[in-house]
Design a protein around this motif. Structure first.
Motif, short mmCIF file in Angstrom:
data_model
loop_
_atom_site.label_atom_id
_atom_site.label_comp_id
_atom_site.label_asym_id
_atom_site.label_seq_id
_atom_site.Cartn_x
_atom_site.Cartn_y
_atom_site.Cartn_z
N GLU A 1 0.87 -1.17 0.00
CA GLU A 1 0.00 0.00 0.00
C GLU A 1 0.91 1.23 0.00
O GLU A 1 2.09 1.12 0.29
CB GLU A 1 -0.93 0.00 1.22
N PRO A 2 0.39 2.41 -0.37
CA PRO A 2 1.25 3.59 -0.39
C PRO A 2 1.91 3.84 0.97
O PRO A 2 1.30 3.61 2.01
CB PRO A 2 0.30 4.74 -0.73
N ILE A 3 3.15 4.26 0.94
CA ILE A 3 3.89 4.56 2.17
C ILE A 3 4.09 6.06 2.26
O ILE A 3 4.57 6.69 1.31
CB ILE A 3 5.25 3.85 2.19
N TYR B 1 10.27 8.46 9.91
CA TYR B 1 9.13 7.78 10.52
C TYR B 1 8.11 7.47 9.43
O TYR B 1 7.68 8.37 8.70
CB TYR B 1 8.48 8.65 11.60
N SER B 2 7.74 6.20 9.29
CA SER B 2 6.74 5.77 8.32
C SER B 2 5.39 5.66 9.01
O SER B 2 5.28 5.04 10.07
CB SER B 2 7.12 4.42 7.71
N PHE B 3 4.37 6.25 8.39
CA PHE B 3 3.02 6.26 8.95
C PHE B 3 2.22 5.08 8.42
O PHE B 3 2.44 4.61 7.32
CB PHE B 3 2.30 7.57 8.57
N PHE C 1 5.23 -0.08 13.06
CA PHE C 1 5.04 0.09 14.50
C PHE C 1 6.31 0.65 15.13
O PHE C 1 7.42 0.41 14.65
CB PHE C 1 4.65 -1.22 15.17
N PHE C 2 6.11 1.40 16.20
CA PHE C 2 7.21 1.92 17.00
C PHE C 2 7.58 0.92 18.08
O PHE C 2 8.73 0.66 18.35
CB PHE C 2 6.83 3.28 17.60
N SER D 1 12.21 -1.34 15.52
CA SER D 1 10.94 -0.75 15.11
C SER D 1 10.85 -0.74 13.59
O SER D 1 11.83 -0.44 12.92
CB SER D 1 10.84 0.68 15.65
N THR D 2 9.68 -1.03 13.04
CA THR D 2 9.52 -0.95 11.59
C THR D 2 9.10 0.46 11.15
O THR D 2 9.16 0.78 9.97
CB THR D 2 8.48 -1.96 11.08
N ALA D 3 8.69 1.29 12.09
CA ALA D 3 8.24 2.65 11.75
C ALA D 3 9.39 3.65 11.72
O ALA D 3 9.34 4.63 11.00
CB ALA D 3 7.19 3.11 12.74
N VAL D 4 10.42 3.41 12.51
CA VAL D 4 11.52 4.37 12.62
C VAL D 4 12.77 3.82 11.95
O VAL D 4 13.13 2.67 12.14
CB VAL D 4 11.83 4.68 14.11
#
Length: 191
Positions: free
Chosen positions: A76-78, A111-113, A118-119, A133-136
């Motif tokens: 999905e779009p990042i 940071y990916s939304f 996840f953080f 973390s996969t978000a940071v």
């Protein structure tokens, strides 16, 4: 009496608002970025754009960028946000507004939304399933910038903490050339 009181209140409001305009003008000069930029790749989004601030001696630079990866290249779009800092250790100014920052060293936090990122490790994963973390993301870059008057082009060779950790833990299966990426960008200098 009522007219005089009204006139005094009006004058006080005018003086206060005039002082705020002066302060607002000064504030706007301070917060107006030095440049705007667009970037292709570089681990902060397939396409990213943002603003930058440069120190008076032109050696330090800070950037705030929004990154985007289209759904065609992801599940999905990042969408992401990046704060990037750079130091130019080799800066040369040449004639007629031509300038080269031969060596720029940078550090960024991204940071990916979205739900896939996840953080903190979600409860549905076993402890230790992910060790980061996969978000940071944190990245290091080395590159150069070429500027002519108000326009600049740059490149950055970089890596992330995750790629470096995976390389160190899996020396036999992850090649050194696999941890690197390149970002290419254009800058327009406002001031």
């Amino acid at each position: 009496m009522n007219k005089t009181l009204f006139f005094l209140i009006f004058q006080c409001c005018f003086l206060v608002s005039g002082a705020q305009i002066i302060k607002l003008d000064t504030l706007l000069k301070i917060i107006t970025p030095n440049n705007v930029k667009i970037q292709y790749a570089g681990n902060i989004g397939m396409f990213s754009s943002g603003i930058g601030y440069t120190s008076p001696n032109k050696r330090w630079e800070g950037n705030l960028l929004y990154g985007y990866v289209p759904a065609k290249y992801a599940v999905e779009p990042i969408h992401s946000a990046t704060i990037k800092g750079k130091f130019s250790s080799l800066l040369r100014e040449y004639a007629d507004g031509f300038e080269i920052k031969w060596l720029q060293i940078g550090l960024w936090y991204n940071y990916s939304f979205g739900d896939p990122y996840f953080f903190k490790l979600p409860s549905y994963y076993d402890s230790g399933y992910y060790y980061f973390s996969t978000a940071v993301n944190v990245g290091l870059t080395v590159g150069s910038e070429f500027r002519y008057k108000r326009w600049g082009l740059y490149y950055e060779l970089g890596t992330t903490e995750k790629r470096t950790i995976n390389y160190v833990k899996n020396l036999k299966s992850v090649g050194f050339n696999e941890i690197w990426n390149i970002g290419l960008g254009a800058i327009y200098y406002i001031k």
